[in-house]
Design a protein around this motif. Structure first.
Motif, short mmCIF file in Angstrom:
data_model
loop_
_atom_site.label_atom_id
_atom_site.label_comp_id
_atom_site.label_asym_id
_atom_site.label_seq_id
_atom_site.Cartn_x
_atom_site.Cartn_y
_atom_site.Cartn_z
N TYR A 71 10.61 -4.31 -12.45
CA TYR A 71 10.56 -2.84 -12.23
C TYR A 71 9.54 -2.42 -11.09
O TYR A 71 8.54 -2.72 -11.28
CB TYR A 71 10.25 -2.13 -13.62
CG TYR A 71 10.08 -0.80 -13.54
CD1 TYR A 71 10.98 0.41 -13.45
CD2 TYR A 71 8.69 -0.16 -13.43
CE1 TYR A 71 10.53 1.74 -13.33
CE2 TYR A 71 8.18 1.31 -13.46
CZ TYR A 71 9.36 2.29 -13.31
OH TYR A 71 8.88 3.43 -13.21
N LYS A 72 10.14 -1.72 -10.17
CA LYS A 72 9.15 -1.48 -8.87
C LYS A 72 8.32 -2.80 -8.31
O LYS A 72 7.26 -2.42 -7.89
CB LYS A 72 8.17 -0.36 -9.12
CG LYS A 72 9.09 0.99 -9.78
CD LYS A 72 8.06 2.00 -9.72
CE LYS A 72 8.90 3.28 -10.12
NZ LYS A 72 8.03 4.74 -10.30
N ARG A 128 16.92 1.06 -6.53
CA ARG A 128 15.70 1.36 -7.28
C ARG A 128 16.06 1.87 -8.77
O ARG A 128 16.84 2.32 -8.89
CB ARG A 128 15.11 2.59 -6.44
CG ARG A 128 14.41 2.08 -5.03
CD ARG A 128 13.92 3.38 -4.51
NE ARG A 128 13.37 2.87 -2.95
CZ ARG A 128 12.97 3.85 -2.12
NH1 ARG A 128 12.69 5.26 -2.53
NH2 ARG A 128 12.45 3.37 -1.00
N PRO A 129 14.85 1.75 -9.58
CA PRO A 129 13.60 1.01 -9.32
C PRO A 129 13.34 -0.20 -9.51
O PRO A 129 12.36 -0.88 -9.99
CB PRO A 129 12.60 2.01 -10.19
CG PRO A 129 13.52 2.00 -11.38
CD PRO A 129 14.78 2.17 -10.98
N TRP A 130 14.66 -0.88 -9.21
CA TRP A 130 14.66 -2.62 -9.45
C TRP A 130 14.55 -3.45 -8.50
O TRP A 130 15.08 -4.58 -8.69
CB TRP A 130 15.81 -2.88 -10.76
CG TRP A 130 16.14 -1.90 -11.94
CD1 TRP A 130 16.60 -0.91 -12.09
CD2 TRP A 130 15.19 -2.13 -12.93
NE1 TRP A 130 16.62 -0.50 -13.50
CE2 TRP A 130 15.55 -1.17 -13.98
CE3 TRP A 130 13.88 -2.95 -13.33
CZ2 TRP A 130 14.81 -0.90 -15.18
CZ3 TRP A 130 13.68 -2.79 -14.68
CH2 TRP A 130 13.98 -1.86 -15.74
N ASP A 165 6.79 2.17 -0.05
CA ASP A 165 5.80 1.92 -1.42
C ASP A 165 4.93 2.95 -1.58
O ASP A 165 4.52 3.29 -2.85
CB ASP A 165 5.55 0.41 -1.46
CG ASP A 165 6.66 -0.58 -1.93
OD1 ASP A 165 7.71 -0.05 -2.52
OD2 ASP A 165 6.43 -1.72 -1.79
N LEU A 192 6.45 5.76 -3.25
CA LEU A 192 7.04 5.29 -4.54
C LEU A 192 5.95 5.16 -5.54
O LEU A 192 5.96 5.47 -6.57
CB LEU A 192 7.78 4.35 -4.62
CG LEU A 192 8.45 3.54 -5.87
CD1 LEU A 192 9.51 4.45 -6.23
CD2 LEU A 192 9.22 2.13 -5.61
N ASP A 216 9.54 8.34 -15.04
CA ASP A 216 10.89 8.60 -14.18
C ASP A 216 12.14 8.46 -15.12
O ASP A 216 13.29 8.26 -14.32
CB ASP A 216 10.93 7.74 -12.91
CG ASP A 216 10.88 6.28 -13.50
OD1 ASP A 216 10.86 5.93 -14.93
OD2 ASP A 216 10.83 5.43 -12.52
N THR A 226 13.15 5.49 -16.55
CA THR A 226 13.25 4.45 -16.84
C THR A 226 12.14 3.83 -17.42
O THR A 226 12.19 2.90 -18.16
CB THR A 226 13.40 3.50 -15.34
OG1 THR A 226 14.70 4.18 -14.71
CG2 THR A 226 13.59 2.05 -15.38
#
Length: 491
Positions: free
Chosen positions: A369-370, A453-455, A464, A467, A475, A477
């Protein structure tokens, strides 16, 4: 087994770990934290690697921390200078007092009921436990025990030493000797010119060429800006200037690879002797930035070739002899010392075994995630830097996001946060989408990335920043949970 409890537990006292601790320490001065370091010294990569000429492969205006300007004249710094920078950062903030050396984390298990991690640590031959509300891994992504060394035919016949740069012996004497460095990546292009100071001759033996770009060792504009604007502002302006230039080159490499290929070739021709066979030794088979671009400060590699102190051989190894290496072409390459600059072995999260509520976590079954948390793992953050830019750019952003996340949890009374992938439309991809051999050998052992996103593990610093520094925490997620109030039982 009695255990000590901490608010935040950081694993790894290298560039990322010290930076993470600085952000946590500054934002939450009353929070308890510790950095567990398996080795007996801080600095991570910059303490481990001791080979001649070891240096950064990117500028220090971006490899340095956002919160602490790099003030030395050299932009491409040597390893000892970078190590001093990391340790001085830790000492100035008192972070060094929170580092526990000789503490190797082997396992970490999360309890949803208790909202905490239990971490198993090997220390002085015994296993101890620590508990923490939040686990922050800054372990890098390669084996510290040893690098990658191919099984070369008949290597045992060779009479001289065969050395991997990751285990460089302090007493190696190569003065007046013929040295062959196998490889063409960042380590090889650093070693070859550095060893020419003592060696009779140094040969870089490569199976195929790499993109190599010369760059000034000093950034004159950066030094001028610091004098005019002061260290903090001058550093910030230079940082964004370098980010913009690197981003431009990367994007042009992906969109117009032929243009960048021609540019690099033309620059290379200027730095090599007239008539040099550039297309054999410096024309890669792949497009720019399919693999990492190598930087050489002040063109030192090309200068060593031009002066006859170094040479490049592009061929494959058929086997070793007592006096050197026999090549597929039938030629013999004489050597007294062979250095195998053949790359790293990747290792996800330092090999730490992870579990949630007693169930073992298999990393390839998780999504990143991110690029900094894992699906299904609560209160867990890790740092993996950019492959197309300085590692610390991403490390700083991960630390800033972690601070924002902890503040959000404090404000709402949450004790747990966990990324949840419940989107059936998400398809999986490799976490590190990079063609380098050291990545391709082990990427299947790492968590996966997603198709959107966000994966995704972003490779754009500017994106970034939006983000991670400014994007929403809640968010949809990332799921949050407050501590459950347990009923009070009467006696």
């Amino acid at each position: 087994m009695p255990s000590e409890h901490l608010d935040v537990l950081i694993v790894g006292a290298g560039l990322s770990g010290v930076g993470a601790a600085h952000h946590i320490h500054t934002a939450f001065p009353r929070r308890t934290y510790a950095i567990l370091e398996a080795r007996e010294a801080s600095g991570g990569t910059w303490d481990l690697f001791r080979y001649p000429g070891v240096r950064s492969d990117s500028d220090m205006q971006t490899l340095g921390y956002r919160f602490r300007p790099w003030t030395q004249a050299k932009a491409i710094a040597d390893g000892p200078a970078i190590l001093d920078y990391i340790r001085e950062t830790a000492a100035e903030a008192g972070i060094d007092r929170h580092i526990r050396y000789g503490h190797k984390v082997v396992a970490a298990s999360w309890s949803t009921e208790d909202s905490r991690w239990t971490v198993e640590v090997q220390r002085d031959g015994e296993t101890v436990q620590l508990t923490a509300n939040f686990l922050y891994l800054c372990t890098g992504y390669y084996h510290y025990d040893g690098g990658y060394a191919p099984a070369f035919p008949d290597v045992e016949r060779f009479a001289g030493p065969v050395i991997h740069p990751q285990q460089w012996p302090e007493d190696l004497d190569y003065a007046g000797k013929k040295v062959v460095v196998i490889g063409s990546g960042a380590t090889a292009v650093t070693l070859v010119p550095a060893m020419t100071d003592k060696a009779e001759h140094v040969t870089m033996l490569q199976r195929s060429p790499t993109y190599i770009l010369a760059r000034p060792g000093e950034d004159k504009l950066a030094n001028r800006l610091r004098r005019l604007l002061g260290d903090p502002l001058g550093y910030m302006v230079t940082r964004w200037k370098n980010v913009a230039m690197a981003t431009l080159i990367y994007r042009l490499s992906r969109r117009r690879p032929g243009m960048i290929r021609s540019f690099i070739r033309n620059e290379t021709v200027k730095l090599l002797p007239p008539g040099y066979d550039v297309d054999t030794h410096f024309k890669p088979r792949y497009d720019p930035w399919d693999q990492r671009l190598c930087l050489v400060p002040d063109g030192d590699l090309f200068r060593a070739i031009r002066h006859g102190r170094a040479s490049v051989v592009t061929d494959e190894i058929a086997g070793f002899t007592e006096t050197g290496i026999r090549l597929r072409s039938g030629a013999d390459l004489p050597a007294d010392v062979v250095v195998t600059a053949t790359g790293l072995r990747l290792l996800a999260f330092g090999g730490i075994r992870l579990a949630v509520d007693g169930k073992e976590i298999k990393l390839p079954e998780t999504l990143a995630y991110k690029g900094m948390m894992l699906s299904g793992l609560p209160n867990f953050v890790f740092t993996i830097g950019y492959t197309n830019a300085s590692w610390t750019l991403k490390a700083d952003l991960v630390a800033e996001y972690t601070v924002r996340l902890l503040r959000h949890m404090d404000e709402h009374g949450y004790t747990q946060c966990v990324p949840v992938n419940d989107g059936p439309e998400i398809t999986e991809r490799p976490l590190l989408d990079f063609a380098a051999g050291y990545v391709q050998r082990s990427v299947h052992e790492f968590p996966r990335a997603g198709s959107r996103r966000p994966w995704q593990l972003g490779m754009s610093y500017a994106n970034d920043v939006l983000l991670l520094r400014h994007g929403r925490i809640d968010d949809g997620t990332l799921r949050f949970r407050a501590a459950e109030r347990r009923p009070v039982r009467s006696r």
